[in-house]
Design a protein around this motif. Structure first.
Motif, PDB file in Angstrom:
ATOM      1  N   PRO A 100       9.706  -3.882  -5.284  1.00  0.00           N
ATOM      2  CA  PRO A 100       9.681  -4.916  -4.246  1.00  0.00           C
ATOM      3  C   PRO A 100       8.729  -4.584  -3.100  1.00  0.00           C
ATOM      4  CG  PRO A 100      11.936  -4.517  -4.943  1.00  0.00           C
ATOM      5  CD  PRO A 100      11.098  -3.425  -5.546  1.00  0.00           C
ATOM      6  N   ILE A 101       8.717  -3.304  -2.688  1.00  0.00           N
ATOM      7  CA  ILE A 101       7.829  -2.892  -1.599  1.00  0.00           C
ATOM      8  C   ILE A 101       6.369  -2.982  -2.044  1.00  0.00           C
ATOM      9  CG2 ILE A 101       7.017  -0.873  -0.316  1.00  0.00           C
ATOM     10  CD1 ILE A 101       9.345  -2.077   1.023  1.00  0.00           C
ATOM     11  N   ALA A 102       6.087  -2.509  -3.251  1.00  0.00           N
ATOM     12  CA  ALA A 102       4.714  -2.545  -3.755  1.00  0.00           C
ATOM     13  C   ALA A 102       4.201  -3.979  -3.832  1.00  0.00           C
ATOM     14  CB  ALA A 102       4.651  -1.878  -5.134  1.00  0.00           C
ATOM     15  N   ASP A 103       5.051  -4.894  -4.312  1.00  0.00           N
ATOM     16  CA  ASP A 103       4.642  -6.302  -4.417  1.00  0.00           C
ATOM     17  C   ASP A 103       4.423  -6.912  -3.039  1.00  0.00           C
ATOM     18  OD1 ASP A 103       4.802  -6.136  -7.155  1.00  0.00           O
ATOM     19  OD2 ASP A 103       6.840  -6.973  -7.269  1.00  0.00           O
ATOM     20  N   ALA A 104       5.309  -6.599  -2.098  1.00  0.00           N
ATOM     21  CA  ALA A 104       5.190  -7.157  -0.751  1.00  0.00           C
ATOM     22  C   ALA A 104       3.925  -6.661  -0.056  1.00  0.00           C
ATOM     23  CB  ALA A 104       6.423  -6.790   0.072  1.00  0.00           C
ATOM     24  N   LEU A 105       3.642  -5.361  -0.153  1.00  0.00           N
ATOM     25  CA  LEU A 105       2.458  -4.806   0.469  1.00  0.00           C
ATOM     26  C   LEU A 105       1.197  -5.365  -0.172  1.00  0.00           C
ATOM     27  CD1 LEU A 105       3.449  -1.056   0.966  1.00  0.00           C
ATOM     28  CD2 LEU A 105       3.215  -2.816   2.715  1.00  0.00           C
ATOM     29  N   ARG A 106       1.233  -5.565  -1.497  1.00  0.00           N
ATOM     30  CA  ARG A 106       0.067  -6.120  -2.185  1.00  0.00           C
ATOM     31  C   ARG A 106      -0.223  -7.538  -1.695  1.00  0.00           C
ATOM     32  NH1 ARG A 106       1.906  -5.682  -6.776  1.00  0.00           N
ATOM     33  NH2 ARG A 106       1.167  -3.568  -7.172  1.00  0.00           N
ATOM     34  N   GLU A 107       0.826  -8.333  -1.519  1.00  0.00           N
ATOM     35  CA  GLU A 107       0.639  -9.707  -1.067  1.00  0.00           C
ATOM     36  C   GLU A 107       0.180  -9.748   0.386  1.00  0.00           C
ATOM     37  OE1 GLU A 107       3.104 -13.945  -0.995  1.00  0.00           O
ATOM     38  OE2 GLU A 107       3.820 -12.234  -2.170  1.00  0.00           O
ATOM     39  N   LEU A 108       0.726  -8.851   1.212  1.00  0.00           N
ATOM     40  CA  LEU A 108       0.311  -8.797   2.613  1.00  0.00           C
ATOM     41  C   LEU A 108      -1.147  -8.381   2.743  1.00  0.00           C
ATOM     42  CD1 LEU A 108       3.439  -7.170   4.297  1.00  0.00           C
ATOM     43  CD2 LEU A 108       2.543  -9.456   4.732  1.00  0.00           C
ATOM     44  N   SER A 109      -1.567  -7.412   1.924  1.00  0.00           N
ATOM     45  CA  SER A 109      -2.937  -6.892   2.020  1.00  0.00           C
ATOM     46  C   SER A 109      -3.971  -7.896   1.549  1.00  0.00           C
ATOM     47  CB  SER A 109      -3.074  -5.608   1.201  1.00  0.00           C
ATOM     48  OG  SER A 109      -2.911  -5.876  -0.172  1.00  0.00           O
ATOM     49  N   THR A 110      -3.566  -8.841   0.681  1.00  0.00           N
ATOM     50  CA  THR A 110      -4.521  -9.827   0.173  1.00  0.00           C
ATOM     51  C   THR A 110      -4.479 -11.116   0.969  1.00  0.00           C
ATOM     52  OG1 THR A 110      -2.861 -10.621  -1.415  1.00  0.00           O
ATOM     53  CG2 THR A 110      -4.426  -8.953  -2.177  1.00  0.00           C
TER      54      THR A 110
END
Length: 217
Positions: free
Chosen positions: A38-48
């Motif tokens: 969940p954290i990895a997905d959230a950070l990926r979406e925030l960074s893009t």
């Protein structure tokens, strides 16, 4: 709050007291997977996500404000301001690293090596670019080059570029300053070059006076 749901995930999925697993989903961290899904997905979406142009530059902030922001972007296990999870040798979030680079380019913080095997200029390109007329900033970059662990490698690359006819323009490389035309300025002449550059820019900014025609009565 912008990206509220994503940031709620960052706030909820925190590591346990010994940083071995996630308290929310129970995911066990490994060297290859230091974040739960969940954290990895959230950070990926925030960074893009789209970033406003005014948020991309730290140059508009005073040094005092940047230092205050740096204190906010700290924490145990993860940054308490942006939620970035520390892993391995990474103990600073991206924003904290950008702030450090900006302060270093202003001479408000000592120049540090980003990572082992990287030059002191990595990620701090603006500090090694010959812009404006600030001789002090150029001298700081040249001094940093002189103690950089990769100086010999950089010198070899520079000599190869020059030997093949490639010009280095408006840049400091291997402790050597090059103008917009690719001319090298000796260290002793940096101050004089800054003064001359300032005069040239001032002339370019002056607008010619409009001529008025005399109208016969």
């Amino acid at each position: 709050m912008t990206n509220g749901p994503l940031r709620e995930i960052l706030a909820k999925h925190r590591p346990n007291h010994d940083h071995t697993s996630c308290t929310a989903c129970g995911f066990v961290y490994t060297p290859d997977l230091p974040l739960c899904p969940p954290i990895a997905d959230a950070l990926r979406e925030l960074s893009t996500g789209a970033v406003r142009p005014q948020d991309q530059s730290l140059g508009r902030y005073t040094s005092g404000r940047l230092q205050a922001m740096a204190r906010e972007h700290t924490g145990e296990g993860r940054c308490r301001r942006c939620g970035f999870v520390y892993a391995g040798q990474v103990r600073l979030c991206p924003t904290s690293r950008r702030i450090a680079a900006e302060l270093e380019s202003r001479g408000n913080a000592p120049v540090t090596q980003p990572r082992t095997g990287q030059g002191l200029c990595v990620g701090k390109g603006s500090g090694w670019t010959v812009t404006s007329t600030k001789a002090a900033a150029w001298k700081r970059a040249m001094a940093a080059c002189s103690v950089c662990p990769l100086l010999a490698q950089c010198e070899t690359q520079l000599e190869h570029r020059l030997a093949t006819g490639v010009k280095v323009r408006e840049q400091i490389m291997a402790g050597r300053l090059f103008t917009v035309t690719g001319r090298e300025v000796e260290a002793a002449g940096v101050d004089a070059f800054a003064v001359a550059r300032g005069r040239t820019k001032k002339k370019q900014q002056q607008k010619p006076r409009a001529r008025t025609r005399e109208v016969a009565a």
